[in-house]
Design a protein around this motif. Structure first.
Motif, PDB file in Angstrom:
ATOM      1  N   PRO A 167       0.795  -1.236   0.000  1.00  0.00           N
ATOM      2  CA  PRO A 167       0.000   0.000   0.000  1.00  0.00           C
ATOM      3  C   PRO A 167       0.828   1.286   0.000  1.00  0.00           C
ATOM      4  CG  PRO A 167      -0.130  -1.127   2.143  1.00  0.00           C
ATOM      5  CD  PRO A 167       0.504  -2.076   1.179  1.00  0.00           C
ATOM      6  N   LYS A 168       2.073   1.270   0.463  1.00  0.00           N
ATOM      7  CA  LYS A 168       2.873   2.498   0.463  1.00  0.00           C
ATOM      8  C   LYS A 168       3.427   2.724  -0.942  1.00  0.00           C
ATOM      9  CE  LYS A 168       2.861   3.392   4.989  1.00  0.00           C
ATOM     10  NZ  LYS A 168       1.956   4.414   5.541  1.00  0.00           N
ATOM     11  N   THR A 169       3.322   3.958  -1.377  1.00  0.00           N
ATOM     12  CA  THR A 169       3.525   4.218  -2.811  1.00  0.00           C
ATOM     13  C   THR A 169       4.835   4.912  -3.150  1.00  0.00           C
ATOM     14  OG1 THR A 169       2.409   6.324  -2.572  1.00  0.00           O
ATOM     15  CG2 THR A 169       1.031   4.439  -3.183  1.00  0.00           C
ATOM     16  N   ARG A 170       5.707   5.117  -2.161  1.00  0.00           N
ATOM     17  CA  ARG A 170       6.846   6.001  -2.439  1.00  0.00           C
ATOM     18  C   ARG A 170       7.914   5.389  -3.355  1.00  0.00           C
ATOM     19  NH1 ARG A 170       8.647   8.712   2.822  1.00  0.00           N
ATOM     20  NH2 ARG A 170       9.541   6.666   3.195  1.00  0.00           N
ATOM     21  N   SER A 171       7.971   4.096  -3.446  1.00  0.00           N
ATOM     22  CA  SER A 171       9.084   3.490  -4.185  1.00  0.00           C
ATOM     23  C   SER A 171       8.867   3.507  -5.698  1.00  0.00           C
ATOM     24  CB  SER A 171       9.263   2.049  -3.726  1.00  0.00           C
ATOM     25  OG  SER A 171      10.241   1.408  -4.511  1.00  0.00           O
ATOM     26  N   TYR A 172       9.986   3.551  -6.410  1.00  0.00           N
ATOM     27  CA  TYR A 172       9.924   3.432  -7.875  1.00  0.00           C
ATOM     28  C   TYR A 172       9.622   1.998  -8.277  1.00  0.00           C
ATOM     29  CZ  TYR A 172      14.503   1.135  -8.039  1.00  0.00           C
ATOM     30  OH  TYR A 172      15.539   0.258  -7.881  1.00  0.00           O
ATOM     31  N   ALA A 173       9.725   1.079  -7.324  1.00  0.00           N
ATOM     32  CA  ALA A 173       9.460  -0.338  -7.617  1.00  0.00           C
ATOM     33  C   ALA A 173       8.888  -0.956  -6.354  1.00  0.00           C
ATOM     34  CB  ALA A 173      10.750  -1.031  -8.061  1.00  0.00           C
ATOM     35  N   ARG A 174       7.569  -0.939  -6.260  1.00  0.00           N
ATOM     36  CA  ARG A 174       6.933  -1.416  -5.036  1.00  0.00           C
ATOM     37  C   ARG A 174       6.957  -2.936  -4.952  1.00  0.00           C
ATOM     38  NH1 ARG A 174       1.594   1.806  -6.085  1.00  0.00           N
ATOM     39  NH2 ARG A 174       0.706   0.803  -4.242  1.00  0.00           N
ATOM     40  N   GLY A 175       7.197  -3.406  -3.733  1.00  0.00           N
ATOM     41  CA  GLY A 175       7.136  -4.844  -3.506  1.00  0.00           C
ATOM     42  C   GLY A 175       5.739  -5.261  -3.114  1.00  0.00           C
ATOM     43  N   LYS A 176       5.634  -6.453  -2.583  1.00  0.00           N
ATOM     44  CA  LYS A 176       4.340  -6.909  -2.083  1.00  0.00           C
ATOM     45  C   LYS A 176       4.400  -7.097  -0.561  1.00  0.00           C
ATOM     46  CE  LYS A 176       2.253  -8.786  -6.208  1.00  0.00           C
ATOM     47  NZ  LYS A 176       1.484  -9.930  -6.763  1.00  0.00           N
ATOM     48  N   LEU A 177       5.425  -7.771  -0.093  1.00  0.00           N
ATOM     49  CA  LEU A 177       5.575  -7.882   1.365  1.00  0.00           C
ATOM     50  C   LEU A 177       6.082  -6.579   1.955  1.00  0.00           C
ATOM     51  CD1 LEU A 177       7.237 -11.390   1.929  1.00  0.00           C
ATOM     52  CD2 LEU A 177       4.864 -10.705   2.353  1.00  0.00           C
ATOM     53  N   PHE A 178       6.869  -5.867   1.153  1.00  0.00           N
ATOM     54  CA  PHE A 178       7.505  -4.644   1.623  1.00  0.00           C
ATOM     55  C   PHE A 178       7.192  -3.511   0.668  1.00  0.00           C
ATOM     56  CE2 PHE A 178       9.976  -8.233   3.136  1.00  0.00           C
ATOM     57  CZ  PHE A 178      10.209  -7.928   4.467  1.00  0.00           C
ATOM     58  N   TRP A 179       7.505  -2.298   1.135  1.00  0.00           N
ATOM     59  CA  TRP A 179       7.168  -1.137   0.311  1.00  0.00           C
ATOM     60  C   TRP A 179       8.024  -1.033  -0.932  1.00  0.00           C
ATOM     61  CZ3 TRP A 179      10.276   3.330  -0.445  1.00  0.00           C
ATOM     62  CH2 TRP A 179      11.462   3.344   0.267  1.00  0.00           C
ATOM     63  N   GLN A 180       9.171  -1.756  -0.938  1.00  0.00           N
ATOM     64  CA  GLN A 180      10.015  -1.716  -2.134  1.00  0.00           C
ATOM     65  C   GLN A 180      10.494  -3.132  -2.483  1.00  0.00           C
ATOM     66  OE1 GLN A 180      13.570   0.629  -1.445  1.00  0.00           O
ATOM     67  NE2 GLN A 180      13.902  -0.179   0.612  1.00  0.00           N
ATOM     68  N   CYS A 181      10.631  -3.374  -3.775  1.00  0.00           N
ATOM     69  CA  CYS A 181      11.088  -4.673  -4.263  1.00  0.00           C
ATOM     70  C   CYS A 181      12.408  -5.077  -3.638  1.00  0.00           C
ATOM     71  CB  CYS A 181      11.302  -4.613  -5.783  1.00  0.00           C
ATOM     72  SG  CYS A 181       9.796  -4.922  -6.697  1.00  0.00           S
ATOM     73  N   LEU A 182      13.236  -4.073  -3.321  1.00  0.00           N
ATOM     74  CA  LEU A 182      14.515  -4.376  -2.710  1.00  0.00           C
ATOM     75  C   LEU A 182      14.326  -5.286  -1.499  1.00  0.00           C
ATOM     76  CD1 LEU A 182      17.541  -3.987  -2.270  1.00  0.00           C
ATOM     77  CD2 LEU A 182      17.022  -1.867  -1.057  1.00  0.00           C
ATOM     78  N   ASN A 183      13.382  -4.910  -0.628  1.00  0.00           N
ATOM     79  CA  ASN A 183      13.186  -5.699   0.591  1.00  0.00           C
ATOM     80  C   ASN A 183      12.526  -7.043   0.296  1.00  0.00           C
ATOM     81  OD1 ASN A 183      12.393  -2.542   1.894  1.00  0.00           O
ATOM     82  ND2 ASN A 183      14.283  -3.622   2.352  1.00  0.00           N
TER      83      ASN A 183
END
Lengths: 758, 758
Positions: free
Chosen positions: A145-161
């Motif tokens: 749900p958090k939208t700040r990343s250029y690449a949103r993940g699913k478990l985390f706000w960013q795909c990195l995590n």
């Protein structure tokens, strides 16, 4: 004495604990033998079937391994008692759901390893149960749900995590692979792992298809689950990137870095590009530390499953070389130099460096110096490499890891500048003439920082971020990182006309880099590195030569700094010294204003308050300060038009994101060609207990430029006791063999090589 | 492990060294026996003939003594090799001649002691030769050329340092008394010691004839040389002051203290007046530490030479009690709380505390806790008391010195306020409700500071001075000590209408003092101290109750602070919190100005920059900060007219004499009666290595005043988890036995004693 008692107590615990499952160990050895046909394939990533056998055989007799195991077991056991929690994703870094899922990935990996080593099904069951909860959750998840990343993940706000998660959880899955039924494996792979790997790769190409530490995590995540699942397509996607995908070369990420400028992608490209042949990672040690883990665990997995790839020999063995480079990029306390976006305090005690040290020892040449670091880390990997280290320590093979002066080239071919670290006794001088350093780079060409015994004397600010402290911008980069930390004026180098290098533009910075002139560490008492930069300010050349010099007149080695600036037009040059502590004495008279105002409107200047102003009246301006009960003196060449400003960081900082650190800024206006020459001495001490000040004054009487041409610059150093030294640096023909002959004040100087000092 | 190796190496050295003069020892024992008739009178100050015999008999078997001896011997031997230097006096503190003469006094004392213990004439000769040089110099000396002192010395710029010299050198003279011929003694006594003693006493009555730490040094100096010379007139002058001398009661010294307000003088008066019956020294621990040495070595001498005086029993044994008080006035690291003019970092590792601990052990009741401090100090006095301590340690008698909560009364009769130190786990709360504290006092009635494990959480600024750092005002008090450090706004207490307590006037402050309401340490989890002050602002009463409370909802004990202000007229109240570190979060919105201006024109306000302003919008204002990787939260009661200002010290500081430390200031304007209620929690941690923040948020949800009358104040504390606690403090009838009954919100509370908490 206290320490000793603790160690004894711990040893006792370890012994007690280990003797408890000695019996079990032999029982399980039989079990695993009888199952050898079916188990031979798993585990295979960081543990191997043979490795597990070896570990089990040594348990109880390898203290550092046993201790680590005990600690990990206690941690996992506590988590098992606490129960599984797999919350619906909601928060940014530092928030509850973020922290919980992060905690889970670590625990899953550890529980998997414990299952293998201790052969206790409760761990396998725990991993299975949690994975099943993830399976149930994941298939219901939209984007985070958090939208700040250029690449949103699913478990985390960013795909990195998300990728972090998969890198660890692949290992857990590998460890319990044989414990699961085929049906269970199918469920997990179909509903969790495969879609998970797809989301962070083909579902997020802007994240995956790059040369960047983020992508390294992504590549490793996809590759490791691919290795476990024996999925060649995923393994290929990991090694070479998403097939036939081209990204827009002009798009940028959250940090302002290009998404994919030259089309390269995949794990191998991520080894190829960011590492120089010396093993320097272009984003700097802080991010190298972060990237090291996926680089090395995936490499370990590849080594075990696809030995034909010879991954540890790839690019002339650069992965292992990079570990040596990284260890050398730390100060006396093991803290990494905060080059580019680096958070201070990150050190080789970080878990990823345990991985790095152990893997480097095991797959490298068993450097006994690494064992001493492993011993300081006081833990090892619970895998084959950790076993090797534990045995090495047990057998008394360790030697001190002596950090010496080192020059690390930057760039894929080692031709894009570099970092020189001069070391002598307790003094370390870090000279950065590296390339832009990807999106985490700072505009700080030819900058430096100075350390004494692990303490900062002249600091590099580092980043403006409180990593994982949720209250401070969700733990993410703060806007002051861009407006202050990256700007040139935040660094110990020259800012021209109050504009950052390359105009503070990433696109331009990425096209250029400084160039090494020479370095020479042959004589411990005269260590020198010299580099130049011609593109930071078009029309202006900066040539900086930095030396660490020892002489009997000085208590400790001192720094000599010669910054020669040549320009086609008149400019203003600002030259700061970011010291720490309190003003003790100056030989210039300053005025302190009643109100503090920012030094300028932009490019970082808006963040500096001016605490005092002075006009230099002497040919040498001197400033002595005290920090942590030690004295320091700067002696710097000035002319009577120079201004000296005491500054403090913190203006225009509406959320107190910046530290209120001091600086002294030397400003030279309306000048074309010029030269900045400085000496920094560290000297003496103050004891608040005896209240005595020892050697609190400078031993340098005068610095003077006695020769300065396109070819040579010569500085005369006069000590307080009258002794005179001459330092000549060669500005053009810097080869070691070249012979030089120069007349200064009617005296002939002859020498070979790039500098003269006597 | 490193430490252990060092210890082993050292032990080896000690053994080697000591075995070298075992032979010598027995030889000298014979020698001293044969001379016993002539030696019986000397030494007699800190060493006695019998003591020397005992020491010689034990040498080589008393590790800490042997180690100290070895170190002292190495130091003195090096000085003997370097040669004697007795320069013509010229400099202020920190300058060469000052440092040299200071060094000489220490070396003389040590060389004298070595002569006695090692019976090696080279030490006696060295002392004699240097004393003869002093004799030759002293008789030629006018007053010291530097004129800043109210009482100039001859060797030093102030009589104080001349007295230091004589206190030490008397001991040296005592040690070699029998080595000298009568003629040599006559020369020294006639030309050096007698005129020296006269100059600092009858020649400088403004210095000598006072109750002040300076005078204590003067008295001890005169008394000790008197004891050695067997000069009853000097001894009397030391004990009772200069006979028949009356000074102008209105004159003041350099620090603004009265020279001699009530006519008292001499060593006994200096014990009588400044020490409370609990052993608290009215100037505070920093100066107590300084004064302790002359108090105790002269007392030791008196004990040995004039046992009939029973000096250690004087005033109910206050000298020994004061050592216990002093040790309790230190934080977890042994650093003294910087009450009044105290330089931070001074600790019980200071040499004068070695004296204090050893003498306290030997002449007191052999408290085994003192042995553990002596062991940490890692040295002992080379005299009878040091021998006793060394033997105690050798025999394994030491126990930990457990600092507990303590209330120390102030004033000669213990009725002039005091200092309460609340301790629970790692938290220490220092509540100062003491009297003015002589000329070194600050205007900080009912102020406090807070510590966690030796680190400052809420700081007391200390002094504005760089003791013995010549470059900073000659190492003397800086003018900012008066304009900032002494002012009320520099402390964690209430400033009314921007004026310091007692109008910042020493004459007025010296007439008054706060009064203890009660203290109660019966329950470790509820420690309370309460005091009031009615004279700091005529017409205004301040009643402050501070508690250290433990509860399972909180990781660590937290501080509760209730400051009740009652005034006849409306005022502005400023209530600062001098925290350290970085702003993490507030629940109020602040604005940061573009330029920083001083908070006010005078009384310390001119030194505070305003970094941000806010209007409190909530009934509880909250502020979380981070320092040294730990989190702290302030929760404080506010109303919607309150202002909250972030401040920073450093305005109007033209020579950078002040530290740039931050503060948060709560300002309440135009208010008559009011109450400030705050909780400070210390919680959680941040690791830059794992980059994880633990327990980074407050566990206190709300503070509310639910009752407030002349008799009682009741605070409701609501935790984040909903649990509610009630703290009631008794404002008038505070006896322990008194029963109370109070109805709040229709509920009856009954209790006995001065507070209720549940």
């Amino acid at each position: 004495m206290k320490k000793l008692n603790k160690i004894t107590a711990l040893a006792f615990l370890v012994i007690t604990f280990l003797s408890c499952f000695e019996e079990k160990e032999s029982a399980s050895a039989v079990a695993s033998n009888s199952e050898s046909e079916t188990t031979q394939e798993h585990p295979k990533l960081i543990l191997t079937a043979q490795g597990v056998k070896n570990i089990r055989a040594q348990l109880g007799s390898i203290p550092i391994f046993d201790k680590t195991l005990e600690k990990v077991k206690a941690e996992v056991d506590a988590e098992i008692v606490a129960g599984i929690e797999v919350p619906i994703p909601k928060d940014y870094s530092g928030g509850y759901t973020h922290s919980r899922h992060k905690q889970n990935w670590f625990i899953l990996q550890k529980a998997g390893v414990l299952y293998q080593i201790l052969d206790d099904e409760k761990y396998a069951k725990y991993v299975k149960d949690m994975l099943m909860q993830y399976e149930a959750l994941y298939k219901t998840l939209p984007l985070h749900p958090k939208t700040r990343s250029y690449a949103r993940g699913k478990l985390f706000w960013q795909c990195l995590n998300d990728s972090n998660w998969l890198v660890y959880v692949s290992q857990a899955y590998d460890c319990i692979y044989n414990y699961l039924s085929e049906e269970e494996r199918n469920t997990l792979e179909t509903n969790l792992f495969r879609p998970f790997a797809d989301h962070i790769s083909i579902g997020s190409p802007q994240f995956y298809q790059r040369v960047h530490n983020h992508s390294t995590w992504g590549n490793a995540a996809v590759g490791m689950i691919g290795l476990v699942m024996n999925d060649e397509e995923l393994i290929d996607r990991a090694l070479y990137g998403i097939k036939d995908l081209k990204l827009d070369a002009n798009k940028k990420d959250d940090d302002g870095g290009f998404l994919n400028k030259d089309g390269k992608a995949g794990f191998l490209a991520n080894i190829e590009e960011p590492f120089s042949p010396d093993g320097y990672y272009n984003e700097g040690p802080y991010y190298q530390r972060y990237a090291m883990y996926p680089f090395l665990v995936f490499a370990e997995g590849l080594h075990n499953v696809k030995p034909e790839l010879k991954i540890f020999e790839y690019k002339d063995g650069v992965l292992l070389k990079s570990i040596n480079a990284l260890l050398n990029l730390s100060d006396a306390d093991g803290d990494f130099f905060p080059l580019n976006d680096g958070q201070k305090g990150m050190s080789y005690y970080n878990g990823s460096l345990v991985t790095a040290v152990d893997i480097s020892y095991h797959y490298g040449n068993q450097d006994p110096g690494l064992l001493s670091i492993a011993k300081e880390q006081n833990q090892v990997l619970l895998d084959d490499s950790g076993l090797a280290v534990a045995l090495g320590i047990k057998n008394g093979k360790e030697k001190p890891f002596n950090k010496k002066s080192i020059n690390l080239s930057d760039g894929p071919k080692g031709a894009q500048g570099g970092v020189g670290i001069l070391r002598n006794k307790d003094i370390e001088l870090v000279f950065k003439y590296a390339s832009q350093g990807s999106s985490h780079g700072h505009y700080d060409k030819l900058s430096y920082s100075l350390y004494e015994n692990g303490e900062e004397v002249i600091q590099d600010y580092g980043l403006a971020r409180f990593v994982n402290i949720e209250q401070k911008g969700g733990g993410n980069y703060l806007k002051e990182n861009k407006t202050w930390a990256k700007q040139t004026i935040a660094h110990n180098t020259v800012t021209q006309n109050e504009v950052s290098h390359y105009g503070g533009k990433y696109d331009i910075g990425s096209q250029h880099h400084p160039e090494l002139q020479y370095y020479n560490f042959d004589n411990e008492d005269i260590q020198v590195v010299s580099a130049k930069e011609n593109n930071a300010y078009p029309g202006t050349e900066m040539l900086r030569t930095m030396a660490l010099l020892s002489d009997n007149d000085f208590e400790k080695p001192f720094m000599l700094d010669i910054m020669k600036v040549t320009s086609k037009k008149a400019n203003q040059y600002d030259f700061p010294y970011y010291y720490f502590g309190q003003v003790i004495q100056t030989n210039f008279e300053y005025k302190t204003p009643e109100t503090l105002k920012p030094l300028g409107p932009r490019n970082g200047y808006q963040h500096l308050f001016v605490e005092s102003m002075a006009n230099a009246k002497n040919e040498n301006s001197k400033f002595t300060w005290m920090n942590n009960q030690k004295f320091y003196t700067l002696t710097t060449l000035t002319n009577n038009k120079d201004e000296l400003l005491f500054t403090r960081i913190g203006a225009n900082d509406p959320e107190f994101n910046l530290r209120r650190d001091p600086g002294l800024l030397l400003r030279r206006k309306n000048t074309k060609n010029t030269i900045f020459v400085s000496v920094i001495e560290t000297h003496g001490s103050y004891s608040p207990i005896t209240e005595s000040a020892v050697n609190s004054k400078s031993n340098m009487s005068e610095l003077k430029v006695v020769y300065n041409s396109e070819d040579y610059t010569a500085i005369k150093l006069t000590h307080v006791n009258g002794k005179v030294q001459l330092f000549i640096t060669v500005n053009r023909e810097t080869s070691k063999e070249k012979k030089h002959n120069l007349k200064i004040d009617n005296k002939n100087y002859e020498w070979s090589g790039s500098y003269y000092f006597e």
